[in-house]
Design a protein around this motif. Structure first.
Motif, PDB file in Angstrom:
ATOM      1  N   THR A  82       0.489  -2.615 -26.169  1.00 25.96           N
ATOM      2  CA  THR A  82      -0.907  -2.962 -25.903  1.00 25.96           C
ATOM      3  C   THR A  82      -1.457  -2.058 -24.797  1.00 25.96           C
ATOM      4  N   GLY A  83      -2.712  -1.649 -24.953  1.00 27.96           N
ATOM      5  CA  GLY A  83      -3.390  -0.844 -23.938  1.00 27.96           C
ATOM      6  C   GLY A  83      -4.795  -1.353 -23.709  1.00 27.96           C
ATOM      7  N   GLY A  84      -5.348  -1.024 -22.560  1.00 30.02           N
ATOM      8  CA  GLY A  84      -6.749  -1.347 -22.301  1.00 30.02           C
ATOM      9  C   GLY A  84      -7.047  -2.821 -22.160  1.00 30.02           C
ATOM     10  N   VAL A  85      -6.054  -3.627 -21.785  1.00 30.11           N
ATOM     11  CA  VAL A  85      -6.361  -5.032 -21.448  1.00 30.11           C
ATOM     12  C   VAL A  85      -7.346  -5.033 -20.277  1.00 30.11           C
ATOM     13  N   GLN A  94      -5.837   5.756 -23.677  1.00 28.57           N
ATOM     14  CA  GLN A  94      -5.620   7.105 -24.194  1.00 28.57           C
ATOM     15  C   GLN A  94      -4.134   7.400 -24.393  1.00 28.57           C
ATOM     16  N   GLY A  95      -3.281   6.813 -23.573  1.00 27.91           N
ATOM     17  CA  GLY A  95      -1.840   6.965 -23.780  1.00 27.91           C
ATOM     18  C   GLY A  95      -1.385   6.304 -25.073  1.00 27.91           C
ATOM     19  N   ALA A  96      -1.945   5.134 -25.379  1.00 26.55           N
ATOM     20  CA  ALA A  96      -1.613   4.463 -26.642  1.00 26.55           C
ATOM     21  C   ALA A  96      -2.066   5.302 -27.826  1.00 26.55           C
ATOM     22  N   LEU A  97      -3.260   5.888 -27.726  1.00 29.18           N
ATOM     23  CA  LEU A  97      -3.755   6.739 -28.809  1.00 29.18           C
ATOM     24  C   LEU A  97      -2.874   7.986 -28.967  1.00 29.18           C
ATOM     25  N   PRO A 163       9.239 -11.932 -35.164  1.00 31.75           N
ATOM     26  CA  PRO A 163       9.944 -12.014 -33.878  1.00 31.75           C
ATOM     27  C   PRO A 163       9.878 -10.660 -33.170  1.00 31.75           C
ATOM     28  N   LEU A 164       9.345 -10.648 -31.961  1.00 36.89           N
ATOM     29  CA  LEU A 164       9.201  -9.399 -31.213  1.00 36.89           C
ATOM     30  C   LEU A 164      10.373  -9.221 -30.256  1.00 36.89           C
ATOM     31  N   SER A 165      10.974  -8.042 -30.282  1.00 36.71           N
ATOM     32  CA  SER A 165      12.038  -7.704 -29.332  1.00 36.71           C
ATOM     33  C   SER A 165      11.467  -7.085 -28.067  1.00 36.71           C
ATOM     34  N   LEU A 166      10.321  -6.395 -28.208  1.00 38.17           N
ATOM     35  CA  LEU A 166       9.767  -5.610 -27.107  1.00 38.17           C
ATOM     36  C   LEU A 166       8.264  -5.792 -27.032  1.00 38.17           C
ATOM     37  N   HIS A 167       7.755  -5.918 -25.805  1.00 35.53           N
ATOM     38  CA  HIS A 167       6.315  -5.795 -25.557  1.00 35.53           C
ATOM     39  C   HIS A 167       6.134  -4.911 -24.333  1.00 35.53           C
ATOM     40  N   ILE A 168       5.437  -3.796 -24.514  1.00 38.53           N
ATOM     41  CA  ILE A 168       5.095  -2.912 -23.402  1.00 38.53           C
ATOM     42  C   ILE A 168       3.576  -2.869 -23.282  1.00 38.53           C
ATOM     43  N   ASP A 169       3.089  -3.224 -22.093  1.00 37.05           N
ATOM     44  CA  ASP A 169       1.648  -3.340 -21.832  1.00 37.05           C
ATOM     45  C   ASP A 169       1.271  -2.240 -20.841  1.00 37.05           C
ATOM     46  N   LEU A 170       0.311  -1.390 -21.215  1.00 37.37           N
ATOM     47  CA  LEU A 170       0.024  -0.159 -20.480  1.00 37.37           C
ATOM     48  C   LEU A 170      -1.133  -0.349 -19.507  1.00 37.37           C
ATOM     49  N   HIS A 171      -0.875  -0.079 -18.238  1.00 38.14           N
ATOM     50  CA  HIS A 171      -1.868  -0.317 -17.177  1.00 38.14           C
ATOM     51  C   HIS A 171      -1.916   0.847 -16.202  1.00 38.14           C
ATOM     52  N   GLU A 172      -2.862   0.773 -15.270  1.00 43.22           N
ATOM     53  CA  GLU A 172      -2.961   1.678 -14.132  1.00 43.22           C
ATOM     54  C   GLU A 172      -3.240   0.868 -12.869  1.00 43.22           C
ATOM     55  N   THR A 173      -2.836   1.397 -11.722  1.00 42.15           N
ATOM     56  CA  THR A 173      -3.276   0.892 -10.425  1.00 42.15           C
ATOM     57  C   THR A 173      -4.129   1.992  -9.809  1.00 42.15           C
ATOM     58  N   THR A 174      -5.373   1.673  -9.460  1.00 40.88           N
ATOM     59  CA  THR A 174      -6.324   2.709  -9.034  1.00 40.88           C
ATOM     60  C   THR A 174      -6.859   2.424  -7.635  1.00 40.88           C
ATOM     61  N   ASP A 175      -7.435   3.450  -7.012  1.00 40.18           N
ATOM     62  CA  ASP A 175      -8.056   3.252  -5.703  1.00 40.18           C
ATOM     63  C   ASP A 175      -9.183   2.221  -5.773  1.00 40.18           C
ATOM     64  N   THR A 176      -9.848   2.117  -6.937  1.00 41.40           N
ATOM     65  CA  THR A 176     -10.939   1.146  -7.054  1.00 41.40           C
ATOM     66  C   THR A 176     -10.433  -0.293  -7.035  1.00 41.40           C
ATOM     67  N   ASP A 177      -9.110  -0.511  -7.178  1.00 40.67           N
ATOM     68  CA  ASP A 177      -8.592  -1.865  -7.023  1.00 40.67           C
ATOM     69  C   ASP A 177      -8.937  -2.403  -5.627  1.00 40.67           C
ATOM     70  N   ALA A 265       9.219 -11.977 -26.292  1.00 43.47           N
ATOM     71  CA  ALA A 265      10.069 -10.795 -26.442  1.00 43.47           C
ATOM     72  C   ALA A 265      11.124 -10.757 -25.339  1.00 43.47           C
ATOM     73  N   GLU A 266      12.307 -10.285 -25.696  1.00 40.25           N
ATOM     74  CA  GLU A 266      13.403 -10.195 -24.723  1.00 40.25           C
ATOM     75  C   GLU A 266      13.137  -9.095 -23.696  1.00 40.25           C
ATOM     76  N   PHE A 267      12.549  -8.000 -24.176  1.00 38.43           N
ATOM     77  CA  PHE A 267      12.300  -6.849 -23.302  1.00 38.43           C
ATOM     78  C   PHE A 267      10.792  -6.704 -23.108  1.00 38.43           C
ATOM     79  N   VAL A 268      10.354  -6.879 -21.856  1.00 37.55           N
ATOM     80  CA  VAL A 268       8.927  -6.855 -21.537  1.00 37.55           C
ATOM     81  C   VAL A 268       8.731  -5.986 -20.302  1.00 37.55           C
ATOM     82  N   THR A 269       7.763  -5.103 -20.352  1.00 40.23           N
ATOM     83  CA  THR A 269       7.405  -4.365 -19.145  1.00 40.23           C
ATOM     84  C   THR A 269       5.922  -4.051 -19.150  1.00 40.23           C
ATOM     85  N   THR A 270       5.367  -3.985 -17.945  1.00 42.06           N
ATOM     86  CA  THR A 270       4.009  -3.507 -17.742  1.00 42.06           C
ATOM     87  C   THR A 270       4.106  -2.179 -17.012  1.00 42.06           C
ATOM     88  N   THR A 271       3.510  -1.131 -17.587  1.00 42.12           N
ATOM     89  CA  THR A 271       3.491   0.151 -16.905  1.00 42.12           C
ATOM     90  C   THR A 271       2.323   0.200 -15.944  1.00 42.12           C
TER      91      THR A 271
END
Length: 301
Positions: A82-85, A94-97, A163-177, A265-271
């Motif tokens: 997943t991207g752009g949450v 854009q990384g997902a694309l 049944p999902l084994s993996l979920h990778i959710d794509l994020h950024e941490t920015t100065d605007t945070d 999912a057993e394997f989960v990460t947020t980038t």
């Protein structure tokens, strides 16, 4: 106490303040040109583009799409990307694309892969963390969610019934945070938020009840080949959380109603990519997201 131009310090926003906030938002880029037009040209053989919903703010402008295998092989593990949450976190989208265009067909030999590249297209266009209701979609993954971005994605995954084994959710941490989004959150909720150190580099967020450190390390080691990993701050933390391995922190994803907690999912990460680094470029950020996805898929296959 931060001074934010909307609301009264210490008092949560009502409908009037939320409407005032929404009125200040502006379209700054095109979901159609930067996401939909690309998507239509990069779907590899063996995959199809499925519209799983549309955002009620403008259903014509904001259709929601997933890239799905034309058939699921029950003998392969299944993965969700997943991207752009958070729509403002550009390399998630854009990384997902880029992954769809360059790597999806390669990894489809070993895994059933579902990619949802832009969960929050209104947020993408307005460069926002929230949706127009002043809700954070990434704190809204629960039953009867008031955030349509979260509700419609959860419905899609429920209906796929795999049944999902993996979920990778794509994020950024920015100065605007620190400059915009955390002050806005404090104002909206009538609380105070300390500024936190924005980490210079890539890190991942594991799931507190099931961190799978060897899996997280495999992602970090792959991304190291592409970009630098965020060091801990002087307190040994990244964004206020303890560093449990090089470039790895933990959040309880289900308890916080994060997108990363929406599956079992057993394997989960947020980038988390840092696009404002002097050592980063937009392409470098996209490459880091792709490297993370590929490493995660290598690990589960």
């Amino acid at each position: 106490m931060q001074n934010y131009p909307i609301g009264t310090p210490g008092k949560p926003w009502g409908d009037e303040e939320k409407a005032q906030w929404k009125a200040q938002q502006r379209i700054q880029r095109s979901y159609k040109e930067e996401v939909l037009d690309k998507l239509n040209n990069i779907i590899p053989d063996g995959f199809s583009l499925k519209q799983y919903g549309a955002l009620p703010y403008d259903e014509v402008r904001y259709p929601l799409f997933a890239v799905l295998p034309t058939s699921f092989d029950p003998n392969k593990p299944s993965a969700l990307v997943t991207g752009g949450v958070h729509g403002y976190e550009t390399s998630g989208v854009q990384g997902a694309l880029q992954f769809i265009a360059t790597k999806l067909s390669k990894y489809s030999k070993d895994c059933n892969i579902v990619v949802v590249p832009c969960v929050s297209p209104w947020g993408y266009e307005t460069i926002n963390r929230w949706n127009p209701l002043a809700l954070d979609p990434n704190r809204s993954f629960f039953e009867n969610s008031p955030a349509p971005e979260a509700a419609q994605l959860m419905t899609l995954i429920d209906e796929l019934n795999i049944p999902l084994s993996l979920h990778i959710d794509l994020h950024e941490t920015t100065d605007t945070d620190n400059s915009e989004f955390r002050p806005a959150l404090a104002a909206r909720d009538g609380t105070t938020h300390d500024n936190w150190n924005i980490p210079d580099g890539f890190y991942t967020v594991a799931n507190t009840p099931n961190p799978q450190i060897a899996f997280q390390e495999s992602v970090i080691n792959a991304v190291k080949q592409v970009t630098h990993i965020a060091p801990p701050d002087e307190n040994g933390k990244i964004i206020g959380a303890d560093v449990v391995s090089d470039g790895v922190i933990c959040y309880d994803k289900k308890a916080l109603f994060l997108c990363g907690g929406m599956t079992d999912a057993e394997f989960v990460t947020t980038t988390e990519v840092y696009p404002d680094s002097a050592n980063a470029t937009p392409q470098n950020c996209n490459d880091a997201q792709v490297a993370a996805i590929c490493a995660a898929l290598e690990f589960i296959k």
